[in-house]
Scaffold this active site. Structure first.
Site, PDB file in Angstrom:
ATOM      1  N   THR A   1       0.828  -1.204   0.000  1.00 35.79           N
ATOM      2  CA  THR A   1       0.000   0.000   0.000  1.00 35.79           C
ATOM      3  C   THR A   1       0.866   1.259   0.000  1.00 35.79           C
ATOM      4  OG1 THR A   1      -1.338  -1.273   1.565  1.00 35.79           O
ATOM      5  CG2 THR A   1      -2.047   0.981   1.116  1.00 35.79           C
TER       6      THR A   1
ATOM      7  N   HIS B   1      -4.147 -13.036  -3.953  1.00 32.86           N
ATOM      8  CA  HIS B   1      -5.211 -12.970  -2.925  1.00 32.86           C
ATOM      9  C   HIS B   1      -6.546 -13.452  -3.529  1.00 32.86           C
ATOM     10  CE1 HIS B   1      -2.124 -10.400  -1.351  1.00 32.86           C
ATOM     11  NE2 HIS B   1      -2.584  -9.267  -1.801  1.00 32.86           N
TER      12      HIS B   1
ATOM     13  N   TYR C   1       1.135  -0.333  -4.708  1.00 36.21           N
ATOM     14  CA  TYR C   1      -0.251  -0.509  -5.171  1.00 36.21           C
ATOM     15  C   TYR C   1      -0.568   0.375  -6.379  1.00 36.21           C
ATOM     16  CZ  TYR C   1      -2.344  -3.116  -1.177  1.00 36.21           C
ATOM     17  OH  TYR C   1      -2.726  -4.055  -0.257  1.00 36.21           O
TER      18      TYR C   1
ATOM     19  N   ASP D   1       2.158 -13.650   1.438  1.00 38.09           N
ATOM     20  CA  ASP D   1       1.871 -12.256   1.822  1.00 38.09           C
ATOM     21  C   ASP D   1       2.571 -11.960   3.155  1.00 38.09           C
ATOM     22  OD1 ASP D   1       0.851  -9.761   1.327  1.00 38.09           O
ATOM     23  OD2 ASP D   1      -1.181 -10.209   1.989  1.00 38.09           O
TER      24      ASP D   1
END
Ligand code: ZN
Length: 395
Positions: free
Chosen positions: A101, A226, A132, A289
């Site tokens: 992010t 994801h 991101y 992750d």
């Protein structure tokens, strides 16, 4: 310098029966029955007894926030950098690092330096350029230049779509980015893929399907990750894989989210379902992750704090695939060895084969618990004991 692992059942990842594996320096020099080596005085041979154990290729974790991640709950929620043993304890010998992010308070130079540090400590590292956002944060100022000139950079990611935290990229800039990554990959002999973070948004994989419909860019250019985070996205991912695309499942998770209507699909169950659906077993990868922030909830699904994603969850899901879902080990293990190596074009990785890197994991035959981890010929863990710590870890 010279090591022989004797009498282990070898999964290359294909099952090869009982074999000996000879490691010279950082490479696998031979895989054969009853290897004998004699050397002159002064040269030491380390013999590792693999009887009652299974020998697997070192694991590849293709999505790890090695520099730390998170931060969405203000500065104190930025997660710490990863340590060497956070990685090797999980049998992982190759990681692909990414930002996440936050591409501002953490940047690409920091990520590259962290990757180089882990490499000095003994494992193999690669990174994605970007965070991101589109436009992408880079080292050289251009995505193509990053991929072509910096050895460790193998693609772009994680670029967020279908998420409230994404930069809400428009389709044209997304196409351009995929095209740049592809051509840069071609020019440098790298994968040049886009690692795509999928959020919970209802647009799911729509953007990828639109790029495929309206451009010449092949489906193999994208790795959506994801994709097991909710049932709708998971169904879309199966559709994507059936069209020939690879899909990645995230193993760091909170068990309270495995039940209910909008439940996450536990990675081991996701693999089982894909195999039942006839998805090619070559197109599925797992990643942890790891070191990303992970909200923690109590059993009533009330937020009770933040945790950190664990690289160790990667292989835990493989164990669950085999022990709970009854998926054959040679199929399950491909998702963290030969599949990511092939999809990411990682040379000499992901297989137990002559000439490949000496990345190996010995596990107990019945419990499948990790016993010994070797990275580039160096013993990191032996008999479940850490032999090699990171620079600032306590021995
Ligand atoms: Zn992500």
């Amino acid at each position: 310098m010279i090591k022989i692992i004797k009498n282990a059942k070898v999964y290359a990842p294909e099952y090869m029966g009982v074999q000996d594996v000879l490691i010279i320096g950082d490479k696998i020099a031979a895989v054969d029955k009853d290897i004998e080596v004699s050397v002159n005085k002064g040269l030491e041979i380390t013999v590792i007894d693999g009887k009652g154990k299974l020998l697997l290729p070192g694991f590849i974790d293709s999505h790890v926030h090695i520099l730390g991640g998170g931060g969405e709950g203000s500065f104190k929620t930025r997660t710490p950098e990863i340590k060497l043993t956070d990685i090797t304890n999980g049998g992982v010998t190759t990681v692909v690092g990414c930002l996440g992010t936050d591409g501002i308070s953490r940047d690409m130079v920091g990520l590259l330096a962290k990757a180089r540090g882990l490499e000095e400590e003994g494992i193999t590292t690669y990174i994605y350029t970007g965070s991101y956002r589109i436009p992408v944060v880079t080292i050289t100022g251009e995505v193509m230049k990053d991929i072509i000139t910096i050895d460790k950079i193998i693609g772009v990611g994680e670029i967020a779509i279908s998420d409230h935290r994404s930069s809400q990229p428009n389709i044209e800039e997304f196409k351009r980015l995929a095209a740049d990554a592809r051509v840069a990959g071609m020019l440098s002999g790298k994968a040049g893929v886009l690692n795509i973070h999928l959020g919970d948004g209802k647009r799911k994989l729509n953007m990828l399907f639109e790029v495929l419909e309206t451009t010449e860019i092949p489906i193999t250019q994208f790795i959506p990750t994801h994709t097991n985070r909710n049932p709708y996205l998971f169904e879309d991912a199966i559709k994507f894989a059936k069209a020939g695309g690879c899909i990645d499942f995230t193993t760091s998770s909170d068990p309270v989210f495995w039940e209910g209507e909008d439940a996450e699909i536990k990675t081991s169950r996701a693999l089982k379902r894909c195999l039942e659906e006839g998805v090619s077993e070559d197109l599925i990868t797992f990643s942890s992750d790891g070191q990303g922030s992970l909200p923690v909830f109590n059993k009533d699904k009330e937020f009770i704090g933040l945790g950190v994603g664990k690289v160790e969850s990667l292989y835990q899901e493989i164990r669950d695939c085999v022990l709970d879902e009854k998926i054959p080990l040679e199929k399950a293990i491909k998702t963290i060895t030969s599949n990511p190596a092939a999809i990411l074009k990682l040379k000499n990785k992901g297989r137990i084969k002559k000439g490949f890197d000496g990345d190996l994991v010995l596990v107990d035959e019945n419990s499948l618990i990790i016993d010994t981890v070797i990275a580039k010929g160096k013993i990191m863990i032996e008999n479940k004991t850490i032999k090699c710590y990171g620079t600032f870890e306590k021995a």
